[in-house]
Design an enzyme around this catalytic site. Structure first.
Site, PDB file in Angstrom:
ATOM      1  N   PHE A   1       0.819  -1.209   0.000  1.00 20.73           N
ATOM      2  CA  PHE A   1       0.000   0.000   0.000  1.00 20.73           C
ATOM      3  C   PHE A   1       0.851   1.256   0.000  1.00 20.73           C
ATOM      4  O   PHE A   1       2.072   1.206   0.109  1.00 20.73           O
ATOM      5  CB  PHE A   1      -1.014  -0.024   1.149  1.00 20.73           C
ATOM      6  CG  PHE A   1      -0.437   0.091   2.535  1.00 20.73           C
ATOM      7  CD1 PHE A   1      -0.426   1.309   3.184  1.00 20.73           C
ATOM      8  CD2 PHE A   1       0.059  -1.027   3.203  1.00 20.73           C
ATOM      9  CE1 PHE A   1       0.080   1.424   4.474  1.00 20.73           C
ATOM     10  CE2 PHE A   1       0.571  -0.923   4.489  1.00 20.73           C
ATOM     11  CZ  PHE A   1       0.581   0.297   5.126  1.00 20.73           C
TER      12      PHE A   1
ATOM     13  N   GLY B   1       9.277  -2.303   2.212  1.00 16.81           N
ATOM     14  CA  GLY B   1       8.310  -2.721   1.199  1.00 16.81           C
ATOM     15  C   GLY B   1       6.891  -2.217   1.365  1.00 16.81           C
ATOM     16  O   GLY B   1       6.091  -2.349   0.457  1.00 16.81           O
ATOM     17  N   LYS B   2       6.543  -1.692   2.541  1.00 12.70           N
ATOM     18  CA  LYS B   2       5.150  -1.276   2.805  1.00 12.70           C
ATOM     19  C   LYS B   2       4.175  -2.386   2.445  1.00 12.70           C
ATOM     20  O   LYS B   2       3.146  -2.178   1.775  1.00 12.70           O
ATOM     21  CB  LYS B   2       4.827   0.036   2.077  1.00 12.70           C
ATOM     22  CG  LYS B   2       4.112   1.019   2.997  1.00 12.70           C
ATOM     23  CD  LYS B   2       4.092   2.421   2.500  1.00 12.70           C
ATOM     24  CE  LYS B   2       3.011   3.224   3.214  1.00 12.70           C
ATOM     25  NZ  LYS B   2       3.009   3.141   4.678  1.00 12.70           N
ATOM     26  N   ILE B   3       4.534  -3.588   2.866  1.00 13.82           N
ATOM     27  CA  ILE B   3       3.765  -4.795   2.551  1.00 13.82           C
ATOM     28  C   ILE B   3       2.705  -4.990   3.636  1.00 13.82           C
ATOM     29  O   ILE B   3       3.028  -4.960   4.834  1.00 13.82           O
ATOM     30  CB  ILE B   3       4.719  -6.009   2.483  1.00 13.82           C
ATOM     31  CG1 ILE B   3       5.731  -5.812   1.347  1.00 13.82           C
ATOM     32  CG2 ILE B   3       3.939  -7.309   2.325  1.00 13.82           C
ATOM     33  CD1 ILE B   3       6.931  -6.739   1.399  1.00 13.82           C
TER      34      ILE B   3
ATOM     35  N   TYR C   1       2.640  -5.231   8.391  1.00 10.41           N
ATOM     36  CA  TYR C   1       2.125  -4.260   9.360  1.00 10.41           C
ATOM     37  C   TYR C   1       1.565  -4.916  10.614  1.00 10.41           C
ATOM     38  O   TYR C   1       1.216  -4.219  11.574  1.00 10.41           O
ATOM     39  CB  TYR C   1       1.146  -3.280   8.684  1.00 10.41           C
ATOM     40  CG  TYR C   1       1.960  -2.175   8.033  1.00 10.41           C
ATOM     41  CD1 TYR C   1       2.691  -2.436   6.878  1.00 10.41           C
ATOM     42  CD2 TYR C   1       2.089  -0.924   8.614  1.00 10.41           C
ATOM     43  CE1 TYR C   1       3.507  -1.457   6.318  1.00 10.41           C
ATOM     44  CE2 TYR C   1       2.901   0.055   8.058  1.00 10.41           C
ATOM     45  CZ  TYR C   1       3.602  -0.215   6.922  1.00 10.41           C
ATOM     46  OH  TYR C   1       4.425   0.748   6.385  1.00 10.41           O
TER      47      TYR C   1
END
Ligand code: PMP
Length: 318
Positions: free
Chosen positions: A39, A159-161, A165
């Site tokens: 995201f 990676g903002k995977i 989170y």
């Protein structure tokens, strides 16, 4: 603070503009089961005097998004400039005249059981009205979490995977239950990494210091903006290096940066006051500069902004 979507805005889903209530996925979707999504978070700032909404560095955010999608091999296809244009179109279709937050999400969309990914990818872009994420004027009490930041060779933090989170959720939940506002992560080598959804800076002896990008941090767009403002406007020396936990206890100032939190002073770490226990002068000055630059009040930073309603008027941003 969490932002609820109360209306039914138009969103971009399966290459079409549809009401949010119609943008639905199947419960067997790969991303929902295995966290295989990437995201982004982008802000748009409403400027009432100029009757304009400015997207903040959208192409940079989309470039990062597409790069990160490559880490788990999600294909987005569209160029970043096209994605920025879709975002502007979404804002125009919703007639937003307030600050907004943009949430692009690309995901593995196969509807079946089994972790092996295939090439079924999709993406969506949602824009919602969004004010201050936190009250950053008063300053935050931060606590070092007992959870360690994910390692690059397990799940890359840059990676903002989505699945990654869970790490942030565990940390944030722990410190909030312990009475703090926000969490600070250490990484597996014991150095300070970042917040649950923001990067961290400290001021020591006149220098601005932040963990380098190999310390398991997200490579923040705000982080880069603050380093630029500090160097260009405040002529500060900016250093990227490992930070020890105890350095936070003796620092003059500590603050978080991020798209949502913007520049947020930290006035206490682990119940020890930071500096004077009030937001410090460097933090306050950087906060003011960041607000001016992102709201179109500093001509030399207008390249950061993409106007939504009067695209041809870019040169008048000042
Ligand atoms: N770290 C983490 C873990 C984040 O989720 C975010 C928010 N995107 C940031 C840092 C700040 O990044 P940016 O300035 O690009 O919003």
């Amino acid at each position: 603070m969490n932002i609820q979507v109360t209306e039914d805005p138009i969103v971009y889903f399966n290459k079409q503009f549809v009401p949010l209530s119609e943008a639905r996925v199947n419960v067997l979707t790969h991303a929902l089961n295995y966290g295989t999504a990437v995201f982004e978070g982008i802000r748009g700032y409403w400027n009432a005097e100029q009757d304009e909404l400015f997207l903040l560095r959208p192409v940079e955010h989309y470039d990062r998004w597409k790069g990160n999608c490559g880490i788990i091999r999600i294909g987005v296809g569209a160029p970043s400039a096209k994605l920025a244009e879709i975002t502007a179109e979404l804002i125009r279709k919703n007639h937003f005249t307030t600050d907004v937050y943009v949430r692009p999400l690309a995901y593995k969309s196969a509807e079946r059981i089994g972790i092996a990914p295939d090439d079924q990818d999709a993406f969506t872009i949602v824009v919602i009205p969004f004010g201050s994420y936190i009250d950053s004027t008063r300053g935050l009490q931060a606590g070092v979490t007992s959870w360690r930041r994910i390692q690059d060779n397990a799940i890359p933090a840059r990676g903002k995977i989505s699945g990654a989170y869970v790490n942030s959720v565990l940390a944030s939940d722990e410190v909030r239950r312990n009475g703090y506002d926000e969490a600070i992560f250490l990484n597996e080598s014991g150095h300070v990494s970042e917040g649950a959804s923001c990067n961290l800076f400290m001021v020591r002896k006149g220098r601005l210091i932040t963990p380098s990008v190999t310390e398991n941090v997200l490579e923040g767009v705000t982080r880069a903006a603050i380093m630029e403002l500090a160097r260009r406007e405040l002529k500060l020396e900016v250093v990227e290096r490992p930070i020890d936990r105890s350095e936070l206890y003796v620092a003059d100032e500590v603050f978080f940066t991020g798209t949502a939190v913007e520049v947020a002073p930290i006035i206490g770490v682990d119940r020890r006051p930071v500096g004077s226990g009030q937001p410090g002068p460097v933090t306050s000055e950087l906060r003011r500069l960041y607000q001016d630059a992102t709201r179109g009040r500093m001509p030399s930073y207008r390249s950061w902004l993409t106007p939504v309603y009067h695209p041809a008027a870019l040169d008048r941003v000042a």
